[in-house]
Enzyme design. Structure first.
Site, PDB file in Angstrom:
ATOM      1  N   ASN A 122     -23.137 -23.262 -19.009  1.00 61.15           N
ATOM      2  CA  ASN A 122     -23.722 -21.927 -19.132  1.00 61.15           C
ATOM      3  C   ASN A 122     -24.557 -21.680 -17.882  1.00 61.15           C
ATOM      4  OD1 ASN A 122     -25.066 -19.599 -19.791  1.00 61.15           O
ATOM      5  ND2 ASN A 122     -26.322 -20.513 -21.417  1.00 61.15           N
TER       6      ASN A 122
ATOM      7  N   LYS B 232     -26.008 -19.056 -17.023  1.00 60.96           N
ATOM      8  CA  LYS B 232     -27.060 -18.048 -17.235  1.00 60.96           C
ATOM      9  C   LYS B 232     -27.039 -17.038 -16.077  1.00 60.96           C
ATOM     10  CE  LYS B 232     -29.558 -21.547 -19.707  1.00 60.96           C
ATOM     11  NZ  LYS B 232     -30.752 -21.873 -20.439  1.00 60.96           N
TER      12      LYS B 232
ATOM     13  N   GLU C  99     -31.617 -17.370 -25.925  1.00 59.62           N
ATOM     14  CA  GLU C  99     -32.257 -16.441 -24.981  1.00 59.62           C
ATOM     15  C   GLU C  99     -31.903 -14.997 -25.314  1.00 59.62           C
ATOM     16  OE1 GLU C  99     -30.892 -18.401 -21.414  1.00 59.62           O
ATOM     17  OE2 GLU C  99     -32.168 -20.107 -21.909  1.00 59.62           O
TER      18      GLU C  99
ATOM     19  N   GLY D 105     -33.630 -26.127 -21.681  1.00 56.35           N
ATOM     20  CA  GLY D 105     -34.313 -25.954 -20.401  1.00 56.35           C
ATOM     21  C   GLY D 105     -35.667 -26.636 -20.311  1.00 56.35           C
TER      22      GLY D 105
ATOM     23  N   SER E  62     -30.780 -29.586 -22.767  1.00 54.15           N
ATOM     24  CA  SER E  62     -31.114 -30.613 -21.778  1.00 54.15           C
ATOM     25  C   SER E  62     -30.137 -31.796 -21.781  1.00 54.15           C
ATOM     26  CB  SER E  62     -32.560 -31.100 -21.973  1.00 54.15           C
ATOM     27  OG  SER E  62     -33.459 -30.020 -21.813  1.00 54.15           O
TER      28      SER E  62
ATOM     29  N   GLY F 170     -26.680 -26.110 -19.699  1.00 54.58           N
ATOM     30  CA  GLY F 170     -27.290 -25.106 -18.831  1.00 54.58           C
ATOM     31  C   GLY F 170     -27.557 -25.680 -17.457  1.00 54.58           C
ATOM     32  N   GLY F 171     -28.766 -26.170 -17.255  1.00 55.15           N
ATOM     33  CA  GLY F 171     -29.220 -26.659 -15.942  1.00 55.15           C
ATOM     34  C   GLY F 171     -28.231 -27.582 -15.244  1.00 55.15           C
TER      35      GLY F 171
HETATM   36  C1  PEP Z   1     -28.299 -23.652 -22.613  1.00 54.75           C
HETATM   37  O1  PEP Z   1     -28.854 -22.737 -22.014  1.00 54.75           O
HETATM   38  O2  PEP Z   1     -27.390 -23.403 -23.398  1.00 54.75           O
HETATM   39  C2  PEP Z   1     -28.759 -25.024 -22.374  1.00 54.75           C
HETATM   40  C3  PEP Z   1     -28.383 -25.960 -23.181  1.00 54.75           C
HETATM   41  O3  PEP Z   1     -29.601 -25.198 -21.297  1.00 54.75           O
HETATM   42  P1  PEP Z   1     -30.130 -26.612 -20.730  1.00 54.75           P
HETATM   43  O4  PEP Z   1     -28.945 -27.536 -20.669  1.00 54.75           O
HETATM   44  O5  PEP Z   1     -30.662 -26.294 -19.381  1.00 54.75           O
HETATM   45  O6  PEP Z   1     -31.170 -27.104 -21.685  1.00 54.75           O
END
Ligand code: PEP
Length: 256
Positions: free
Chosen positions: A13, A15, A101, A177, A217, A238-239
């Site tokens: 993702n 974002k 989000e 995140g 994460s 995400g990250g």
């Molecule tokens: C996400 O936004 O779906 C997510 C899991 O972010 P992160 O991996 O950065 O925690």
């Protein structure tokens, strides 16, 4: 993971990050890092404007393109919205709905998320339906009740045939995140409960076949342990999806 009954899926993702002009170089890097024989389906959910570039760049390394949100409306005077038809036409095979989000910053509720999932299914796009509890809910021991409600509401009116094209992502809000990952036991407990809810709604076979991802994460270090859990069939990342080497390392962790 349980590859006998369901697909393993690693979905990124992005974002509101990256640029259209950055898709090609990113994918060239990723291609170098990905294993030859991938043991999972790979998706990158980008801002809608990047989908055509992702489709082009992802073709020869079998990375599918996905969106991050969709309108519940089919078409018309909805300025700023993107329809399921438009996502399909751009080449998206997947689309995230109900990300925390969007729930938090855009006040999306469970009814809207259900309508969005149904709009995607009507066009043959796989919804990645996100559910997850806040830290307060976890501390008040409301996690399972909350998740049960979210799953039931998101899947309302979706047939067993359509369920085969749905993915659920369990994303505890407190882990997104933040660098705080749910322990593999915590993640497994909730993913198992999600499968239980689906079993009650649809029966044993459909529940056994639905892929449930963990998100929050996830990274190269913790992916292997999380993915070793019997009810965790992949990750929503995400990250770590913003760096080709990190994302590829999570893909490699499915090779167990
Ligand atoms: C996400 O936004 O779906 C997510 C899991 O972010 P992160 O991996 O950065 O925690």
């Amino acid at each position: 993971m349980n590859r006998k009954y369901r697909k393993t899926v690693i979905a990124g993702n992005w974002k509101m990050n990256q640029l259209v002009s950055g898709v090609k170089p990113f994918m060239e890097e990723l291609k170098k890092e990905l294993p030859q024989n991938k043991q999972c389906d790979i998706v990158l959910c980008t801002p809608a404007v990047m989908i055509p570039a992702m489709v082009k760049a992802g073709k020869d390394c079998k990375v599918a393109a996905g969106g991050q949100d969709v309108s519940k409306y089919e078409k018309g005077a909805y300025t700023g919205e993107v329809s399921a038809d438009q996502l399909l036409d751009a080449g998206a095979k997947y689309c995230i709905v109900g990300h925390s989000e969007r729930r938090q910053y855009h006040h999306e509720d469970d009814m809207l998320i259900n309508a969005k999932a149904r709009a995607l299914l009507a066009k043959g796009i796989t919804p990645i339906i996100c559910v997850g509890e806040s830290l307060e809910q976890r501390e008040m021991d409301l996690t399972i009740e909350h998740i049960t409600y979210q799953v039931k509401a998101a899947l309302y009116g979706i047939s067993a045939t359509e369920l085969r094209h749905c993915i659920i992502a369990y994303e505890p809000i407190w882990a997104i995140g933040t660098g705080k990952t749910a322990t593999s036991e915590q993640a497994q407990e909730v993913c198992e409960a999600i499968r239980g809810v689906i079993r009650k709604m649809y029966g044993a076979r459909p529940a056994r076949a639905v892929s449930i991802l963990y998100g929050g994460s996830m990274n190269a270090k913790n992916a292997e342990e999380l993915l070793a859990q019997p009810d965790i069939d992949g990750g929503l990342i995400g990250g770590a999806s913003l760096k080709p080497a990190d994302f590829a390392a999570i893909v490699k962790a499915t090779d167990q």
